[in-house]
Design an enzyme around this catalytic site. Structure first.
Site, PDB file in Angstrom:
ATOM      1  N   CYS A 198       9.307  -6.082  -5.462  1.00 37.39           N
ATOM      2  CA  CYS A 198       9.755  -6.327  -6.788  1.00 37.39           C
ATOM      3  C   CYS A 198      11.223  -7.089  -6.838  1.00 37.39           C
ATOM      4  O   CYS A 198      11.391  -8.357  -6.385  1.00 37.39           O
ATOM      5  CB  CYS A 198       9.714  -5.008  -7.408  1.00 37.39           C
ATOM      6  N   GLU A 226       5.034   1.473  -3.058  1.00 38.49           N
ATOM      7  CA  GLU A 226       5.470   2.405  -2.917  1.00 38.49           C
ATOM      8  C   GLU A 226       5.081   3.468  -3.858  1.00 38.49           C
ATOM      9  O   GLU A 226       5.350   4.828  -3.857  1.00 38.49           O
ATOM     10  CB  GLU A 226       7.104   2.527  -2.606  1.00 38.49           C
ATOM     11  N   HIS A 246       4.370  -2.834  -6.856  1.00 40.53           N
ATOM     12  CA  HIS A 246       5.105  -1.802  -5.960  1.00 40.53           C
ATOM     13  C   HIS A 246       4.010  -0.873  -5.458  1.00 40.53           C
ATOM     14  O   HIS A 246       3.604   0.128  -5.867  1.00 40.53           O
ATOM     15  CB  HIS A 246       5.744  -0.706  -7.078  1.00 40.53           C
TER      16      HIS A 246
END
Lengths: 83, 230
Positions: free
Chosen positions: B85, B204, B202
């Site tokens: 990002c 994560e 993302h």
């Protein structure tokens, strides 16, 4: 040394979509204005001292190359005036 | 091995990345950018967030901070680098990867799950998948539209450097499944080395089973597969 103001104008290359400009255009139209197109640009006014206008331009060019503009999406131009 | 997660002023996905990596058993620590990279760094995450308030352009300021010279050097030495990002924006601004991420076609901040098609599976970041696999990972960005000159995009495609494209649930890439108007529907790409990758979605945030889908785990496991070879 002479005092100059270098004005760097950074704009999107022709053909690169500018959603913020498009949104601004639509807002103007909502206010009742008639317009064909709207382009936005960033303008940086840099006060500096240099031996000559060319010297000032050279430094402002480098500033644009290294930070102010992103060559992938931007064109820029530099104007130098004595202050 | 320790993965260094570089925290800039305004980073806000650094702790998510640390939590996700630790869940996968990958040692990670957050590193304040002014402190420089620790000597034992065996991987680098450039995390999401809004470094420097997105001043000038998203990622522009962080890309020019001194630690990025260390990151580029480490990347050239084969240390794996993943930009997520805002980290992807920093990666492009710093020259780790080509192109630029700029204002979404919608001119809005978009926070939603998207589908990604794995374009090649022979990289550390995608070894957990098969080519053509469709994974679901969230996006959260206002400036995620990938922009690059047509000739350079063609060169990246010829070099096989596109890692992920936005697609629909069946893997079809078309205008409707492209959330932000990215050129070539590019969601993630490789740098000069396959050990360097950036992506706007993302992984994560798709890694902890307690909070939802875990399709992003395989991307983060890239640090494991590279560490084995270092």
């Amino acid at each position: 040394m002479t005092a100059y103001t270098a004005t760097v104008t950074v704009r999107l290359k022709r053909g690169v979509l500018d959603p913020e400009a498009e949104t601004t255009k639509q807002a103007l139209e909502r206010l009742g204005f008639e317009l064909e197109a709207l382009r936005s640009a960033d303008r940086f006014e840099i006060d500096l001292e240099a031996d000559s206008a060319d010297g000032a331009r050279e430094r402002a060019d480098e500033m644009a190359e290294r930070l102010l503009a992103n060559p992938t999406i931007h064109d820029y131009d530099v104007e130098v005036d004595e202050r | 091995m320790t993965v260094s997660i570089v925290r800039f002023g305004g980073s806000n996905c650094d702790r998510d990345a640390e939590r996700a990596l630790e869940h996968l058993g990958i040692d990670a620590e957050i590193v304040w950018h002014e402190d420089g990279l620790p000597a034992e760094t065996s991987g680098i995450v450039l995390p999401g967030g809004f470094s420097y308030g997105d001043y000038l352009r998203a990622g522009a300021m962080a890309a020019r901070s001194p630690i990025m010279a260390e990151v580029r050097e480490a990347a050239a030495d084969g240390v794996p680098v993943l930009g997520i990002c805002n980290g992807a924006q920093v990666g492009c601004e710093s020259g780790l990867t080509e192109g630029a991420f700029t204002t979404n076609e919608s001119a809005r901040f978009q926070c939603e799950p998207v589908h990604l098609r794995v374009e090649r599976a022979d990289t550390p970041w995608t070894a957990a998948y098969e080519e053509g696999d469709v994974i679901e990972v969230p996006i959260a960005h206002g400036e995620g539209r990938y922009e690059i000159g047509d000739d350079r995009l063609a060169a990246l495609e010829a070099d096989d450097r596109i890692l992920f494209r936005y697609c629909d649930a069946d893997g079809a890439v078309d205008g409707d499944s492209n959330p932000n108007g990215s050129k070539g529907a590019v969601a993630g790409l490789l740098g000069e080395r396959e050990t360097v990758a950036v992506l706007m979605p993302h992984p994560e945030r798709a890694a902890l089973p307690d909070v939802g889908p875990t399709d992003g785990q395989g991307i983060l496991r890239g640090f494991e597969s590279v560490a084995d070879k270092l």
